[in-house]
Design an enzyme around this catalytic site. Sequence first.
Site, PDB file in Angstrom:
ATOM      1  N   ARG A 179      60.541  11.666  87.756  1.00 49.12           N
ATOM      2  CA  ARG A 179      59.576  12.574  88.410  1.00 49.12           C
ATOM      3  C   ARG A 179      60.409  13.518  89.271  1.00 49.12           C
ATOM      4  NH1 ARG A 179      53.985  12.059  89.718  1.00 49.12           N
ATOM      5  NH2 ARG A 179      53.370  13.069  91.657  1.00 49.12           N
ATOM      6  N   HIS A 228      53.360  18.069  83.120  1.00 45.27           N
ATOM      7  CA  HIS A 228      52.953  16.718  83.520  1.00 45.27           C
ATOM      8  C   HIS A 228      52.291  16.045  82.316  1.00 45.27           C
ATOM      9  CE1 HIS A 228      52.078  13.333  85.851  1.00 45.27           C
ATOM     10  NE2 HIS A 228      51.247  13.819  86.753  1.00 45.27           N
ATOM     11  N   GLN A 260      49.999  12.752  82.443  1.00 48.42           N
ATOM     12  CA  GLN A 260      48.644  12.942  82.939  1.00 48.42           C
ATOM     13  C   GLN A 260      47.698  13.333  81.816  1.00 48.42           C
ATOM     14  OE1 GLN A 260      47.282  12.475  86.142  1.00 48.42           O
ATOM     15  NE2 GLN A 260      45.420  12.717  84.914  1.00 48.42           N
ATOM     16  N   ASP A 310      42.655  21.092  89.754  1.00 50.38           N
ATOM     17  CA  ASP A 310      43.759  20.407  90.433  1.00 50.38           C
ATOM     18  C   ASP A 310      43.935  21.092  91.786  1.00 50.38           C
ATOM     19  OD1 ASP A 310      45.913  18.785  90.993  1.00 50.38           O
ATOM     20  OD2 ASP A 310      47.270  19.698  89.544  1.00 50.38           O
ATOM     21  N   CYS A 367      43.160  15.318  88.279  1.00 47.16           N
ATOM     22  CA  CYS A 367      44.265  14.376  88.112  1.00 47.16           C
ATOM     23  C   CYS A 367      44.589  13.602  89.385  1.00 47.16           C
ATOM     24  CB  CYS A 367      45.501  15.111  87.595  1.00 47.16           C
ATOM     25  SG  CYS A 367      46.181  16.324  88.744  1.00 47.16           S
ATOM     26  N   ARG A 404      45.726   6.212  83.382  1.00 46.79           N
ATOM     27  CA  ARG A 404      47.164   6.443  83.446  1.00 46.79           C
ATOM     28  C   ARG A 404      47.913   5.170  83.039  1.00 46.79           C
ATOM     29  NH1 ARG A 404      49.471  10.393  86.678  1.00 46.79           N
ATOM     30  NH2 ARG A 404      51.407   9.575  85.780  1.00 46.79           N
TER      31      ARG A 404
END
Length: 301
Positions: free
Chosen positions: A104, A131, A134, A221, A260, A288
Amino acid sequence: MKLKTKDFLTLDELSSKELSQIIDLAIKLKKQKNNKAKPLQNKTLAMIFQKPSTRTRVSFEVGMFQLGGNALNLSPNDMQISRGESVQDTAKTLSAYVDAIMARVFEDDLLEDLAKNATVPVINGLSNSFHPCQILADLMTIKEKKKKLSGLKIAWIGDGNNVCNSLLYGCALSGINISVATPKEFQPDSAVVKKSKSKTQVELTTNPDDAVKNADVVMTDTFTSIHNLDKKRVKKFLPKYQVNSSLMKKAKKDAIFMHCLPAKRGIEVTESVIDGPQSVVWQEAENRLHSQKALLISLIK
């Protein structure tokens, strides 16, 4: 099922069939929560975190445990990379010890260098541009709720950020049409848009009302990094790009709302929406875990 790609960096490495297989496997794994099978027994995942994380860290760590493996949490300060060791040498060293690497990070170049020099799979746990993990969970959630993917319409409202870029690739692979409503200066990556348009319908607009028309899914988001709330930047989005009850009513009656997380309640989404009957954000967050378990099984040989 084993993937043809070694690494999972953008979603664009996958074929439509591979994406569908991962999602179907994730749904199967979710239904078999108490299954005692340990397909990744004695396997180890190294997790590198340049950025703080809740969902990514916990879901990968718990996922590896449930699959019979182990996960190592590594911050840059825990590694010699903080003292100048190259990414290349770090990748080669970790490859001698672990079976996969999840990172990450800020810069996509770091991920690409890791993948180029590692002999084990490298997974993008989030970068400035993408991402993909996700979106696996998002598509899984949509399929659970809508029983299909192809032919649906997603409305993305707000910032054309890393999640939006990955969503575009996900829509292209699964046959979902997408309408992205952003201020002009916050549109998603033009190269990603161009490539996605070759496989599905992609609309870019500055009008959220147009985007949500006939939408099966409404997504948003944060407008800024959750750790750095830039008030000047936020003003460029509010109130026009906030997902509220009025905007949701302009989508299909059975439209679902997704985010998310983490969310800035009262900014990009109102509490009446995120806590309302159309919201599936907690199912999305749980997924997830299941989608990443499916990815790990598919990647680790």
